[in-house]
Scaffold this motif. Structure first.
Motif, PDB file in Angstrom:
ATOM      1  N   THR A 147       0.846  -1.188   0.000  1.00  0.00           N
ATOM      2  CA  THR A 147       0.000   0.000   0.000  1.00  0.00           C
ATOM      3  C   THR A 147       0.887   1.247   0.000  1.00  0.00           C
ATOM      4  O   THR A 147       2.110   1.156   0.103  1.00  0.00           O
ATOM      5  CB  THR A 147      -0.909   0.022   1.241  1.00  0.00           C
ATOM      6  OG1 THR A 147      -0.113   0.264   2.415  1.00  0.00           O
ATOM      7  CG2 THR A 147      -1.650  -1.302   1.403  1.00  0.00           C
ATOM      8  N   GLY A 148       0.257   2.409  -0.064  1.00  0.00           N
ATOM      9  CA  GLY A 148       1.015   3.652  -0.113  1.00  0.00           C
ATOM     10  C   GLY A 148       1.228   4.254   1.253  1.00  0.00           C
ATOM     11  O   GLY A 148       0.805   5.386   1.527  1.00  0.00           O
ATOM     12  N   HIS A 149       1.898   3.529   2.136  1.00  0.00           N
ATOM     13  CA  HIS A 149       2.144   3.987   3.504  1.00  0.00           C
ATOM     14  C   HIS A 149       3.585   4.448   3.648  1.00  0.00           C
ATOM     15  O   HIS A 149       4.432   4.195   2.777  1.00  0.00           O
ATOM     16  CB  HIS A 149       1.832   2.856   4.486  1.00  0.00           C
ATOM     17  CG  HIS A 149       1.713   3.296   5.910  1.00  0.00           C
ATOM     18  ND1 HIS A 149       1.133   4.486   6.285  1.00  0.00           N
ATOM     19  CD2 HIS A 149       2.092   2.681   7.071  1.00  0.00           C
ATOM     20  CE1 HIS A 149       1.168   4.587   7.610  1.00  0.00           C
ATOM     21  NE2 HIS A 149       1.738   3.506   8.099  1.00  0.00           N
ATOM     22  N   GLY A 150       3.884   5.100   4.792  1.00  0.00           N
ATOM     23  CA  GLY A 150       5.241   5.571   5.022  1.00  0.00           C
ATOM     24  C   GLY A 150       6.223   4.454   5.294  1.00  0.00           C
ATOM     25  O   GLY A 150       7.418   4.568   5.000  1.00  0.00           O
ATOM     26  N   CYS A 153       3.905  -1.675   4.054  1.00  0.00           N
ATOM     27  CA  CYS A 153       2.640  -2.164   4.592  1.00  0.00           C
ATOM     28  C   CYS A 153       1.962  -3.005   3.528  1.00  0.00           C
ATOM     29  O   CYS A 153       1.956  -2.646   2.344  1.00  0.00           O
ATOM     30  CB  CYS A 153       1.744  -0.987   4.989  1.00  0.00           C
ATOM     31  SG  CYS A 153       0.109  -1.473   5.596  1.00  0.00           S
ATOM     32  N   ASP A 170      -2.695   0.263   6.458  1.00  0.00           N
ATOM     33  CA  ASP A 170      -2.513   1.711   6.386  1.00  0.00           C
ATOM     34  C   ASP A 170      -1.999   2.098   5.004  1.00  0.00           C
ATOM     35  O   ASP A 170      -1.287   1.322   4.355  1.00  0.00           O
ATOM     36  CB  ASP A 170      -1.491   2.190   7.423  1.00  0.00           C
ATOM     37  CG  ASP A 170      -2.115   2.456   8.779  1.00  0.00           C
ATOM     38  OD1 ASP A 170      -3.325   2.215   8.937  1.00  0.00           O
ATOM     39  OD2 ASP A 170      -1.380   2.892   9.692  1.00  0.00           O
ATOM     40  N   GLY A 171      -2.315   3.327   4.603  1.00  0.00           N
ATOM     41  CA  GLY A 171      -1.761   3.841   3.353  1.00  0.00           C
ATOM     42  C   GLY A 171      -2.809   4.055   2.280  1.00  0.00           C
ATOM     43  O   GLY A 171      -3.867   3.419   2.265  1.00  0.00           O
ATOM     44  N   THR A 174      -3.215   1.543  -3.759  1.00  0.00           N
ATOM     45  CA  THR A 174      -2.289   1.400  -4.887  1.00  0.00           C
ATOM     46  C   THR A 174      -2.982   0.579  -5.969  1.00  0.00           C
ATOM     47  O   THR A 174      -3.977  -0.112  -5.698  1.00  0.00           O
ATOM     48  CB  THR A 174      -1.008   0.688  -4.457  1.00  0.00           C
ATOM     49  OG1 THR A 174      -1.357  -0.626  -3.969  1.00  0.00           O
ATOM     50  CG2 THR A 174      -0.275   1.455  -3.358  1.00  0.00           C
ATOM     51  N   GLY A 200       1.360   9.401   3.256  1.00  0.00           N
ATOM     52  CA  GLY A 200       1.408   8.072   3.854  1.00  0.00           C
ATOM     53  C   GLY A 200       0.067   7.471   4.229  1.00  0.00           C
ATOM     54  O   GLY A 200       0.022   6.396   4.821  1.00  0.00           O
ATOM     55  N   HIS A 201      -1.023   8.167   3.906  1.00  0.00           N
ATOM     56  CA  HIS A 201      -2.335   7.680   4.314  1.00  0.00           C
ATOM     57  C   HIS A 201      -3.350   7.831   3.186  1.00  0.00           C
ATOM     58  O   HIS A 201      -3.127   8.539   2.208  1.00  0.00           O
ATOM     59  CB  HIS A 201      -2.832   8.432   5.554  1.00  0.00           C
ATOM     60  CG  HIS A 201      -2.133   8.028   6.811  1.00  0.00           C
ATOM     61  ND1 HIS A 201      -2.381   6.835   7.456  1.00  0.00           N
ATOM     62  CD2 HIS A 201      -1.173   8.652   7.536  1.00  0.00           C
ATOM     63  CE1 HIS A 201      -1.610   6.745   8.526  1.00  0.00           C
ATOM     64  NE2 HIS A 201      -0.870   7.838   8.600  1.00  0.00           N
TER      65      HIS A 201
END
Length: 258
Positions: A147-150, A153, A170-171, A174, A200-201
């Motif tokens: 996913t697009g998390h910091g 994830c 989280d994130g 994508t 990041g969220h």
């Protein structure tokens, strides 16, 4: 498939337990259970969750999924293990997560209770999930995607006999995560903000777009920023009520069934 929302909150919400889901479903003729994430406050919420049976709280899940190694997603693990030990668990607990899952499980458990792992009367079986590689979790077919998390994830698609679930961790969504959400009975997506662009969220807007494009049966929005949920909760519910699919903002203890 029965999904119980043990917690729906973000990392530091003082009113809502960290996001965590208890999934019960059929694989073949057998009922199996999975706990999705177990953060700071989620383990205590699990044992007191009004949506769970006394037997499920006593026996615990067959498997645990850790989407990533932030504290609000797996620091409740020592609590979970110690409580299950006290309650007499004997069968293995399968723990699935991304890279270094065994080392991370050992580190957090040993930091909390240095002698706990050697005293457990049940085996911990840690299994690494890799993006795009199918695997099995508690007998369910599963796939994961970044996913697009910091931090790294993994979003998860879980296939039960009577329906599939996508849990995004989280994130922001994508393309790979959207593919996993396709046709699911329930998509559970974090929405820290209202609109796209939260570093990041994800957001309410992205969650809706993802679930509708995936032709999902329903969408549950979780992990909303605490101030936003308090101050704009009714606005979020109105937005969700206007979606082309069933979309809702769950509370701890709520249950979704198909």
């Amino acid at each position: 498939m029965r999904v119980t929302f043990v917690g729906v909150g973000e990392a530091f919400d003082e009113a809502l337990p960290n996001t965590s889901l208890f999934v019960a479903g059929m694989t073949g003729e057998s009922r199996r259970t999975v706990l999705l994430d177990c953060g700071f406050t989620a383990a205590a919420a699990f044992f007191g969750c009004p949506g769970l049976s006394e037997a499920d709280c006593r026996e615990g899940p067959d498997a645990l999924w850790i989407s990533h190694y932030h504290g609000d997603h797996f620091f409740g693990l020592p609590f979970l293990l110690a409580r299950l030990q006290e309650q007499g668990r004997a069968r293995p607990l399968f723990i699935h997560g991304g890279g270094d899952v065994a080392a991370m499980v050992a580190a957090v458990t040993d930091l909390a209770y240095p002698n706990l792992r050697e005293k457990l009367d049940f085996e911990l079986v840690c299994l690494e999930a890799r993006p795009g590689v199918p695997f099995a979790m508690a007998g369910f077919a599963a796939r994961a995607a970044l996913t697009g998390h910091g931090a790294p994830c993994l979003g998860l698609r879980l296939e039960t006999r009577f329906g599939a679930l996508y849990y995004g961790g989280d994130g922001a969504p994508t393309p790979a995560g959207r593919d996993l959400a396709s046709g699911c009975a329930l998509v559970v997506q974090e929405a820290y903000g209202l609109e796209a662009g939260v570093p990041g969220h994800g957001s309410v807007a992205e969650a809706l777009e993802t679930a509708e494009a995936a032709w999902a049966g329903a969408l549950a929005v979780v992990h909303v920023r605490r101030e936003l949920r308090r101050e704009r909760g009714e606005d979020i519910r109105r937005t969700l009520s206007g979606a082309s699919i069933r979309a809702f903002l769950p509370e701890p203890g709520d249950v979704f069934e198909v």
